[in-house]
Design a protein around this motif. Structure first.
Motif, PDB file in Angstrom:
ATOM      1  N   ALA A 104       9.836 -12.825  -3.945  1.00  0.00           N
ATOM      2  CA  ALA A 104      10.874 -11.809  -4.134  1.00  0.00           C
ATOM      3  C   ALA A 104      10.315 -10.397  -4.215  1.00  0.00           C
ATOM      4  CB  ALA A 104      11.677 -12.117  -5.404  1.00  0.00           C
ATOM      5  N   GLN A 105       9.013 -10.288  -4.415  1.00  0.00           N
ATOM      6  CA  GLN A 105       8.396  -8.965  -4.501  1.00  0.00           C
ATOM      7  C   GLN A 105       8.261  -8.371  -3.109  1.00  0.00           C
ATOM      8  OE1 GLN A 105       4.727  -9.741  -6.495  1.00  0.00           O
ATOM      9  NE2 GLN A 105       5.697 -10.335  -8.424  1.00  0.00           N
ATOM     10  N   ALA A 106       8.404  -7.046  -3.022  1.00  0.00           N
ATOM     11  CA  ALA A 106       8.324  -6.380  -1.714  1.00  0.00           C
ATOM     12  C   ALA A 106       6.950  -6.565  -1.079  1.00  0.00           C
ATOM     13  CB  ALA A 106       8.635  -4.896  -1.872  1.00  0.00           C
ATOM     14  N   ALA A 107       5.907  -6.553  -1.896  1.00  0.00           N
ATOM     15  CA  ALA A 107       4.548  -6.734  -1.385  1.00  0.00           C
ATOM     16  C   ALA A 107       3.717  -7.355  -2.499  1.00  0.00           C
ATOM     17  CB  ALA A 107       3.941  -5.405  -0.949  1.00  0.00           C
ATOM     18  N   SER A 108       2.704  -8.089  -2.131  1.00  0.00           N
ATOM     19  CA  SER A 108       1.863  -8.721  -3.134  1.00  0.00           C
ATOM     20  C   SER A 108       0.399  -8.494  -2.791  1.00  0.00           C
ATOM     21  CB  SER A 108       2.145 -10.219  -3.222  1.00  0.00           C
ATOM     22  OG  SER A 108       1.252 -10.831  -4.126  1.00  0.00           O
ATOM     23  N   THR A 109      -0.327  -7.951  -3.730  1.00  0.00           N
ATOM     24  CA  THR A 109      -1.764  -7.743  -3.529  1.00  0.00           C
ATOM     25  C   THR A 109      -2.522  -9.057  -3.614  1.00  0.00           C
ATOM     26  OG1 THR A 109      -2.021  -7.309  -5.904  1.00  0.00           O
ATOM     27  CG2 THR A 109      -1.667  -5.401  -4.469  1.00  0.00           C
ATOM     28  N   ALA A 110      -1.822 -10.127  -3.969  1.00  0.00           N
ATOM     29  CA  ALA A 110      -2.476 -11.429  -4.112  1.00  0.00           C
ATOM     30  C   ALA A 110      -2.697 -12.117  -2.773  1.00  0.00           C
ATOM     31  CB  ALA A 110      -1.652 -12.345  -5.017  1.00  0.00           C
ATOM     32  N   PHE A 111      -2.019 -11.670  -1.724  1.00  0.00           N
ATOM     33  CA  PHE A 111      -2.085 -12.391  -0.455  1.00  0.00           C
ATOM     34  C   PHE A 111      -3.512 -12.475   0.093  1.00  0.00           C
ATOM     35  CE2 PHE A 111       2.598 -11.215   0.483  1.00  0.00           C
ATOM     36  CZ  PHE A 111       3.021 -12.267  -0.316  1.00  0.00           C
ATOM     37  N   VAL A 144      -1.310 -17.765  -7.619  1.00  0.00           N
ATOM     38  CA  VAL A 144       0.132 -17.596  -7.411  1.00  0.00           C
ATOM     39  C   VAL A 144       0.821 -17.332  -8.746  1.00  0.00           C
ATOM     40  CG1 VAL A 144       2.268 -18.721  -6.660  1.00  0.00           C
ATOM     41  CG2 VAL A 144       0.175 -19.001  -5.319  1.00  0.00           C
ATOM     42  N   CYS A 145       0.430 -18.090  -9.768  1.00  0.00           N
ATOM     43  CA  CYS A 145       1.009 -17.871 -11.101  1.00  0.00           C
ATOM     44  C   CYS A 145       0.683 -16.463 -11.607  1.00  0.00           C
ATOM     45  CB  CYS A 145       0.488 -18.918 -12.083  1.00  0.00           C
ATOM     46  SG  CYS A 145       1.114 -20.586 -11.783  1.00  0.00           S
ATOM     47  N   GLU A 146      -0.563 -16.034 -11.410  1.00  0.00           N
ATOM     48  CA  GLU A 146      -0.967 -14.704 -11.866  1.00  0.00           C
ATOM     49  C   GLU A 146      -0.236 -13.610 -11.101  1.00  0.00           C
ATOM     50  OE1 GLU A 146      -5.172 -14.763 -11.362  1.00  0.00           O
ATOM     51  OE2 GLU A 146      -5.533 -16.019 -13.128  1.00  0.00           O
ATOM     52  N   ALA A 147       0.023 -13.834  -9.815  1.00  0.00           N
ATOM     53  CA  ALA A 147       0.679 -12.816  -8.987  1.00  0.00           C
ATOM     54  C   ALA A 147       2.152 -12.658  -9.317  1.00  0.00           C
ATOM     55  CB  ALA A 147       0.527 -13.169  -7.506  1.00  0.00           C
TER      56      ALA A 147
END
Length: 219
Positions: A104-111, A144-147
Motif C-alpha cells: 500500500a505504500q507508494a514506494a519502499s526502500t526495502a525492495f 518485509v515485516c520491518e518494511a
C-alpha cells in the motif's frame, strides 16, 4: 555422537566457528532433532576447549535451534506437528498484514534489500547450499515485516523466527522439489509487493505461509 564434524579449527573467534559449524550441521540435517549436543565430544572433534563450545551451544539455544534441559544437557530442538500448526497460523496473519501494508505504500526502500535476498536464494539453490538458502529465506520475510513500518510486526516476527528455524529442521528434509523454483516463488512474492496492490500481496503472502502455493508450509 559419531565422528564427522570435521577438521580441527584455528584458534580465531573459536566460539563463532564452533557455532557456525554446529549450526550448519543442524540446519542441513546431519544432526537430527533430539540429538544430544555433548559439549566435551564436540570440543574433542574440533580440537578446542569446552568453553567456546559452551558459548556456541548457548547461542543455538537462544536461536531456538537447540533446547537446554537442566541436569540433562542440550539437544537439537524437536518441534511437534501441533507446534508447527500453531506457528503457521500465527505466521499467516503476520505476513498477510505486513505484505498488505508494504504494497500500500507508494514506494519502499526495502525492495532493493529484498531483491538481494532473492538473488542469494537463487545462488544458494545453484550451489545446493541449503543453510544459506534458509538464512536468505528467513531474512526475506523479516525484511518485509520491518518494511511495513508497523513496529509490532518485527517484534512478533522476532518471537516467531527461532521457531521457524527449528521448524525447517523438521520440514525441509521432506521437500523433494526444486530449490530454484522455491527461489522464484519468492521473486513472485516480491513482484506482488511491487504491484502496489494490497489485496494481491496479502493474498499471495498468506497462501505462501499456509503452503497453498505448492511450497513447503513455513517457507
Amino acid at each position: 555422537m559419531q565422528d564427522g564434524i570435521g577438521q580441527p579449527l584455528t584458534r580465531v573467534l573459536l566460539s563463532d566457528q564452533v557455532y557456525t559449524r554446529v549450526r550448519s550441521l543442524i540446519i542441513e540435517g546431519a544432526l537430527e532433532p533430539g540429538a544430544r549436543l555433548v559439549e566435551s565430544e564436540i570440543a574433542r572433534q574440533l580440537g578446542v576447549s569446552q568453553a567456546p563450545v559452551r558459548e556456541a551451544v548457548r547461542r543455538l539455544v537462544h536461536e531456538g535451534l537447540a533446547d537446554h534441559v537442566p541436569r540433562r544437557g542440550s539437544f537439537v530442538a524437536v518441534v511437534s506437528q501441533e507446534d508447527a500448526h500453531h506457528a503457521r497460523a500465527v505466521r499467516v496473519v503476520i505476513e498477510e498484514l505486513a505484505a498488505r501494508t508494504v504494497a500500500a505504500q507508494a514506494a519502499s526502500t526495502a525492495f532493493e534489500a529484498l531483491d538481494a535476498q532473492v538473488r542469494a536464494m537463487r545462488q544458494a539453490a545453484l550451489q545446493s547450499d541449503v543453510g544459506r538458502f534458509r538464512d536468505a529465506d528467513i531474512t526475506f520475510h523479516r525484511l518485509v515485516c520491518e518494511a511495513s513500518g508497523n513496529p509490532f510486526l518485527p517484534k512478533l516476527w522476532g518471537v516467531m523466527e527461532a521457531n521457524l528455524r527449528a521448524l525447517r529442521v523438521v520440514s525441509d528434509p521432506l521437500f523433494t522439489g526444486d530449490w530454484t523454483a522455491m527461489a522464484e516463488d519468492h521473486a513472485a512474492l516480491l513482484s506482488a509487493l511491487k504491484s502496489a496492490d494490497p489485496d494481491r500481496a496479502g493474498a499471495e503472502f498468506a497462501a505462501h505461509a499456509r503452503g497453498d502455493d505448492g511450497m513447503i508450509p513455513g517457507h
